[in-house]
Design an enzyme around this catalytic site. Structure first.
Site, PDB file in Angstrom:
ATOM      1  N   PRO A  74      -5.856 -14.227 -41.936  1.00 44.87           N
ATOM      2  CA  PRO A  74      -6.044 -14.357 -40.484  1.00 44.87           C
ATOM      3  C   PRO A  74      -6.293 -15.813 -40.089  1.00 44.87           C
ATOM      4  O   PRO A  74      -7.010 -16.541 -40.774  1.00 44.87           O
ATOM      5  CB  PRO A  74      -7.295 -13.512 -40.212  1.00 44.87           C
ATOM      6  CG  PRO A  74      -8.087 -13.606 -41.483  1.00 44.87           C
ATOM      7  CD  PRO A  74      -7.060 -13.686 -42.596  1.00 44.87           C
ATOM      8  N   CYS A 120       4.840 -37.999 -19.501  1.00 45.35           N
ATOM      9  CA  CYS A 120       6.091 -38.061 -18.754  1.00 45.35           C
ATOM     10  C   CYS A 120       7.062 -36.989 -19.219  1.00 45.35           C
ATOM     11  O   CYS A 120       8.137 -37.291 -19.765  1.00 45.35           O
ATOM     12  CB  CYS A 120       6.723 -39.430 -18.945  1.00 45.35           C
ATOM     13  SG  CYS A 120       5.546 -40.740 -18.666  1.00 45.35           S
ATOM     14  N   TYR A 140      -4.424 -23.422 -33.299  1.00 44.98           N
ATOM     15  CA  TYR A 140      -3.151 -24.055 -32.945  1.00 44.98           C
ATOM     16  C   TYR A 140      -3.320 -25.025 -31.771  1.00 44.98           C
ATOM     17  O   TYR A 140      -2.428 -25.190 -30.948  1.00 44.98           O
ATOM     18  CB  TYR A 140      -2.077 -22.983 -32.679  1.00 44.98           C
ATOM     19  CG  TYR A 140      -1.967 -22.022 -33.840  1.00 44.98           C
ATOM     20  CD1 TYR A 140      -1.468 -22.453 -35.066  1.00 44.98           C
ATOM     21  CD2 TYR A 140      -2.418 -20.699 -33.753  1.00 44.98           C
ATOM     22  CE1 TYR A 140      -1.404 -21.610 -36.152  1.00 44.98           C
ATOM     23  CE2 TYR A 140      -2.353 -19.838 -34.843  1.00 44.98           C
ATOM     24  CZ  TYR A 140      -1.849 -20.301 -36.042  1.00 44.98           C
ATOM     25  OH  TYR A 140      -1.787 -19.464 -37.117  1.00 44.98           O
TER      26      TYR A 140
END
Ligand SMILES: *Cc1c(COP(=O)(O)O)cnc(C)c1O
Length: 421
Positions: A276, A346, A375
């Site tokens: 996990p 940008c 993440y």
């Protein structure tokens, strides 16, 4: 219980005011909660009480060594996908025998390092990798413990880019080639077959794909044993989803997942391994940021914040939803506004959310993006020459900076201008 919540009108991480962290380390910064990591790990472990199970935390979800050390103390192993992650896990005090090595492209030097460390098992994903691993092991006078990652061809995972268990994905041994792969492994001098492995996707929000895949692999284990192979462990991978605070389906709790897995594997006589990542780390962290400008567009209001897609790429990469809240909740009259929350980079993709109703906010105010513990930092980059942002670990009323913000000198030191210019 939430460890990132309001007390007296302002957001705390456990017993530390986020305002105090911002004052000390600046923004943007990742803030993690020890109590949340601990609770998530224990909830997962409790779901398998009574069964021999190794919980090999997926290091790529959040690989800070302070996070790994926190989990190591609770008994966690590690699922690593590179030599760098292997070194992190060992540095954090995770015993080699609790480390599994996954990934489709392990190099010769990575194999050597993992064999030298004495890891538990290599999850092998192709025949060329198997041959290479055998050669390396023979050259070191040893045998490599191997499980094949099999691809059970089920559909699972919250987004196309994080689905891994379908026949079309690059992962695992194709279902029709599994038996011949084990047969080949049985012939190789440098290989010791120890188990079977799968990992079908990420942010999985129902039990059905797990059930389907486990039943398929269970039947495979019986077949492989009948062919004379020793299968001691069954690695079920990771992938259990978490609530992100939007209105999509709420994933099943670990207790239900555990009950299902225990039930399906009760007759298999295997040691279980789990990998996990998100489930342990996702809701254990927030991204703390500050509004730089509130800007009125032609037809919408923008909040331009000092965090950007290089710090947290999930919205740009997976259209991910992160709950957003102001750090200060009191003393305002709770006017709301529909905002696009964007970073300074940008790229139009540098957008955390579009058309979200939020409390009205002004320049200089602190803001948090929730569920950023997995993440987040581990996928960050220095795009636009924005230094990697600090990571802060909270434990009760204490906090510690567990990764510093590099200076611009630190960044430029690695680069040079050749003589010929
Ligand atoms: C990414 C990954 C995991 C962890 O997935 P989560 O969805 O974060 O639980 C586990 N195993 C392997 C092989 C992975 O690639």
């Amino acid at each position: 219980m939430r460890h990132f919540d309001y007390k007296d009108g302002e957001m705390f991480a456990e017993d530390v005011a986020l305002r105090d962290i911002a004052k000390t380390v600046g923004t943007p910064a990742y803030v993690y909660s020890t109590a949340t990591f601990t609770r998530h790990f224990n909830v997962f472990a409790d779901a398998f009480k009574g069964r021999k199970a190794l919980i090999a935390y997926s290091v790529k979800a959040n690989s800070n060594i302070a996070v790994l050390a926190t989990l190591a103390k609770l008994g966690a192993g590690a699922d690593v996908v590179s030599e760098g992650e292997l070194v992190r896990a060992l540095t954090a005090g995770i015993p080699a025998q609790k480390i599994v090595f996954s990934g489709v492209g392990k190099t010769e030097s990575e194999m050597r390092a993992a064999l030298k460390a004495g890891i538990r098992v290599f999850n092998v994903e192709s025949l060329p990798e198997l041959e290479q691993l055998s050669d390396v092991a023979v050259s070191m006078g040893t045998r490599a413990p191997v499980a094949f990652r099999v691809n059970p061809d089920v559909t699972a995972g919250g987004h196309e880019k994080i689905s891994t268990g379908k026949a079309e994905n690059k992962f695992g041994i194709a279902w029709s080639s599994v038996e011949s792969a084990y047969a080949r492994a049985g012939e190789l001098k440098g290989i010791e077959i120890v188990g079977v492995d799968m990992h079908i996707g990420s942010q999985i929000d129902s039990l059905a794909p797990f059930e389907k895949a486990i039943e398929k692999v269970g039947a495979l284990i019986a077949k492989l044993r009948a062919q004379g192979h020793t299968i001691r462990s069954f690695d079920i991978g990771g992938g259990l989803g978490i609530p992100y605070g939007d209105n999509t389906k709420t994933p099943p709790p670990p207790s239900e997942y555990g009950a299902l897995v225990k039930d399906l594997t009760s007759e298999m006589d295997v040691e279980l391994i789990f990998e996990p990542g998100r489930m342990i780390a996702g809701n254990a962290g927030v991204l703390l940021s500050k509004v730089i400008y509130a800007k009125s567009g032609e037809d919408r209001e923008f909040l331009i914040i000092d965090a950007a897609m290089n710090d947290l790429i999930r919205p740009a990469l997976y259209d991910a939803y992160h709950e957003i809240e102001p750090v200060k909740a009191s003393g305002r009259d709770f006017n709301t506004q529909i905002y696009d929350v964007v970073g300074p980079i940008c790229e139009s993709g540098d957008t955390f959310t579009k058309r979200r109703e939020l409390p009205e906010m002004k320049a200089g105010e602190l803001i948090v993006l929730h569920s950023a513990g997995a993440y987040g930092a581990s996928q960050s980059s220095q795009y636009n020459t924005r230094p990697l942002i600090p990571e802060v670990l909270v434990n009760g009323d204490q906090f510690s900076v567990v990764r510093d913000r590099p200076s611009l000198e630190d960044i430029l030191r690695a680069e040079s201008i050749p003589d010929w210019i």
